[in-house]
Design an enzyme around this catalytic site. Structure first.
Site, short mmCIF file in Angstrom:
data_model
loop_
_atom_site.label_atom_id
_atom_site.label_comp_id
_atom_site.label_asym_id
_atom_site.label_seq_id
_atom_site.Cartn_x
_atom_site.Cartn_y
_atom_site.Cartn_z
N GLU A 64 -9.62 -2.79 5.18
CA GLU A 64 -9.66 -4.19 4.76
C GLU A 64 -11.09 -4.72 4.72
OE1 GLU A 64 -6.76 -6.27 7.20
OE2 GLU A 64 -5.12 -5.20 6.18
N GLU A 75 -2.77 4.56 0.65
CA GLU A 75 -2.37 5.59 -0.33
C GLU A 75 -3.50 5.85 -1.32
OE1 GLU A 75 -0.76 2.89 0.62
OE2 GLU A 75 1.40 3.21 0.72
N CYS A 115 -0.61 1.14 -5.92
CA CYS A 115 -0.69 2.52 -5.42
C CYS A 115 0.21 3.44 -6.22
CB CYS A 115 -0.35 2.57 -3.93
SG CYS A 115 -1.67 1.89 -2.91
N1 THU Z 1 -1.16 -1.76 2.31
C1 THU Z 1 -1.27 -0.41 2.16
O1 THU Z 1 -2.16 0.23 2.74
N2 THU Z 1 -0.39 0.22 1.35
C2 THU Z 1 0.61 -0.40 0.66
O2 THU Z 1 1.30 0.23 -0.12
C3 THU Z 1 0.87 -1.82 0.87
C4 THU Z 1 -0.14 -2.55 1.66
C5 THU Z 1 -2.13 -2.44 3.16
C6 THU Z 1 -3.07 -3.35 2.42
C7 THU Z 1 -3.46 -4.33 3.50
O3 THU Z 1 -4.54 -3.78 4.24
C8 THU Z 1 -2.24 -4.39 4.41
O4 THU Z 1 -1.47 -3.24 4.11
C9 THU Z 1 -1.39 -5.62 4.21
O5 THU Z 1 -1.06 -5.80 2.88
#
Ligand code: THU
Length: 160
Positions: A64, A75, A115
């Site tokens: 993030e 992913e 993703c």
């Molecule tokens: N996130 C993922 O890593 N993969 C996904 O398929 C959905 C969301 C992450 C993005 C963000 O850091 C957190 O989850 C909340 O959305």
């Protein structure tokens, strides 16, 4: 006008111990990767582990950023990592797991739309399907046999 339906074939496993042995290991690696996520804003950790045909495992987790859109999902971190470092290897399977610091997640959480689109690109590039196994922190694991099962009516390079 005619109506049509698209069905998504899924396999549901009750526990990690029910998965094939190599996928159990892959899910364990995804769980470890999840704990290294950098998710100070959402407190929602995601781990992803890719299995390559050589047996190598490539990891990713969500990264993030204070400027929110600059972050990236687990992913895509994983699949771009594989694309960058092992461009000629076939990706055979992907395991995904999530853990929230706010609540217990025991339902299987599928990858987001962006993703799915990114994963589809690599599946088409290698011309062989990538199995996807996804779960929460606990609970059942859902398997799809191909990225395309999660992205019906998707857009791809053949339209360009
Ligand atoms: N996130 C993922 O890593 N993969 C996904 O398929 C959905 C969301 C992450 C993005 C963000 O850091 C957190 O989850 C909340 O959305």
């Amino acid at each position: 006008m005619k109506k049509q339906k698209i069905e998504i074939p899924l396999e549901v496993f009750e526990a990690v111990s029910e998965l094939p042995i190599d996928i159990q290991e892959l899910m364990n690696k995804a769980q470890q990767a999840r704990e290294n996520a950098y998710a100070p804003y959402s407190r929602f950790r995601v781990g992803a582990a890719l299995q390559l045909s050589s047996g190598k495992i490539v990891l990713g987790n969500n990264q993030e950023n204070a400027a929110f859109p600059s972050g990236l999902c687990a992913e895509r971190v994983a699949v771009f990592n594989a694309g960058a470092n092992f461009p000629n290897e076939i990706i055979t399977a992907l395991a995904i797991t999530v853990r929230s610091e706010n609540k217990k997640i025991s339902e299987a959480i599928a990858p987001c739309g962006a993703c799915r689109q990114s994963l589809a690109e690599y599946e088409q590039k290698q011309k062989s399907p990538i199995e996807i196994y996804f779960m929460g922190e606990t609970g059942e694991i859902i398997k799809v046999a191909s990225v395309m099962d999660l992205l019906p009516l998707g857009f791809d390079a053949k339209y360009l």
